[in-house]
Design an enzyme around this catalytic site. Structure first.
Site, short mmCIF file in Angstrom:
data_model
loop_
_atom_site.label_atom_id
_atom_site.label_comp_id
_atom_site.label_asym_id
_atom_site.label_seq_id
_atom_site.Cartn_x
_atom_site.Cartn_y
_atom_site.Cartn_z
N ASP A 1 0.83 -1.20 0.00
CA ASP A 1 0.00 0.00 0.00
C ASP A 1 0.87 1.27 0.00
OD1 ASP A 1 -2.53 -0.90 -0.19
OD2 ASP A 1 -3.15 -0.36 1.83
N LYS B 1 -3.54 3.66 -3.84
CA LYS B 1 -4.78 4.12 -4.45
C LYS B 1 -4.90 5.63 -4.48
CE LYS B 1 -7.08 1.15 -2.02
NZ LYS B 1 -8.22 0.53 -1.32
N MET C 1 -8.05 9.76 9.86
CA MET C 1 -8.43 10.44 8.62
C MET C 1 -9.35 11.63 8.87
SD MET C 1 -8.83 6.97 6.34
CE MET C 1 -9.05 5.86 7.75
#
Lengths: 269, 269
Positions: free
Chosen positions: A46, A67, A179
């Site tokens: 990742d 991503k 986040m």
């Protein structure tokens, strides 16, 4: 834990090991994760994982599957197809996710894909970044004088809605918000409708890595302090009286420069 | 993270490293924890920690400081005095706690004692047992289709009261309940006043160790299933739709004996 899904698996089918990379410092990997990487043939990495982790997988082909860039559903499906394809070719595949793979990592979707494809898998846990954030602050996430637990919540929801911040605040537990930096001002203001604006709060960016940076303050001040210090994603926002233990300890030791050096954020708070 | 509290510390003063032992399997220790143990001179071990961890600290004097047996406040103060005393003698002291030391481990009190005494300390994170429980079940603690986070809560409160289960249930997050086995029936009944009795639930005893045992069911059945299977403390109770992913996956694969072998608890659910 081994999860074998087919009894008569083709002898050539490989396995997928979901490895938790922890918060960044390679020394925070588990021994088990390091062993899985050492024998890996394919490693799917990742974006937020420390790229130096590749040094622990000297035999492996390293494939970056980040991503970033706005594209969403296609890459997730692509990652799942890659895992299955390489396992079916007989490779030992290691899928590396930051923190603990079982928290906010879309691991559920990847495990479901492996189940559907009949690929055996194993999960190796790790250190989630809120734990590293607390370690950096020198404070426990829970404290028997203050709370009954801790809530790990993501501010970034699939449908762009928000968690029910007031319901979370009402539990009086420590909040570890993942986040949340893009909306820190609004979420702190909402929390302050239920909690006192003097409730201790902290932001730790890149917790558990060499780049770690910290700010401490209160629900009423932390958004501005974090902005003034230039802190952004990825970061953990911690809120709750248990977090205040670091502040009160720092206060009692404020005469000591060495402490201010190792916890520079405390000067700003 | 190093926390140096006194700039002009006596050159002979040692340090205390708070090491998280993880859930039991020694391979789930971090590399950093293993290194701290390898250089330790004094190791203070909690009861629930795998005693084989002593093999990783060959140079150390191992002192067991468990608190079983009903005695409470004296031992905690005694542990704190021991840490400070050995550090002041110049020893490198490692204090080992199960899971992650910063969750339900009274680390806050021990860190405060070290601060007061001016003893430098370091904290090394680890894997908390709810993560290991989820790994054993082959399921993520969160799933973007089901919830925004996870709540780690202890059912064992200082004043013998209970957490506000209905407020926690109302958040619709995954619940990871520590130390709840003695009251599992009552707490599931209370949660079922807010959540559906068909909400997926699981109990994992000795998660992340060789003795791990699992039962899966629903909020309405899990207490009886756990009792029938003879599961008791130490165990994690997991409740929430995200946990149900393991059950639905097991259902779709129930024809495969190998799966039932690696996840025996699913047969009972």
């Amino acid at each position: 834990m081994n999860h074998t899904t087919h009894p008569a698996m083709n002898a050539k089918t490989g396995t997928v090991t979901l490895v938790s990379a922890g918060p960044g410092d390679l020394d925070l990997l588990t021994l088990k994760a390091a062993k899985a990487l050492a024998r890996a043939q394919i490693v799917l990495l990742d974006d937020l994982v420390n790229p130096d982790i590749a040094t622990l997988a000297p035999q492996a082909r390293i494939i970056r599957v980040g991503k970033r860039g706005g594209c969403r559903s296609t890459p997730q499906a692509f990652i799942e197809r890659l895992m299955v394809r390489y396992a079916r070719k007989g490779h030992d595949v290691v899928r590396v996710k930051g923190g603990d793979a079982l928290l906010f990592g879309r691991a559920g979707e990847e495990l479901a894909a492996l189940h559907r494809a009949g690929v055996p898998f194993e999960i190796i846990n790790g250190v989630s970044s809120a734990f590293a954030a607390a370690a950096g602050l020198g404070v426990s996430l829970t404290h028997r004088d203050h709370c009954q637990g801790v809530i790990f919540v993501t501010a970034h929801l699939r449908d762009h809605s928000e968690p029910d911040w007031q319901a979370l605040a009402a539990t009086r537990m420590t909040l570890a918000i993942y986040m949340g930096m893009s909306r820190i001002e609004g979420l702190c203001a909402t929390l302050a409708q239920t909690l006192s604006a003097t409730t201790p709060a902290a932001v730790v960016q890149w917790a558990g890595s060499a780049q770690e940076r910290r700010v401490m303050g209160t629900l009423g001040t932390i958004a501005e302090l974090a902005q003034a210090a230039g802190l952004g994603s990825p970061a953990i926002i911690l809120v709750g009286d248990a977090i205040g233990e670091a502040i009160s300890q720092a206060g009692s030791l404020s005469a000591f420069d060495a402490h201010a050096t190792t916890l520079p954020a405390l000067r700003r708070a």
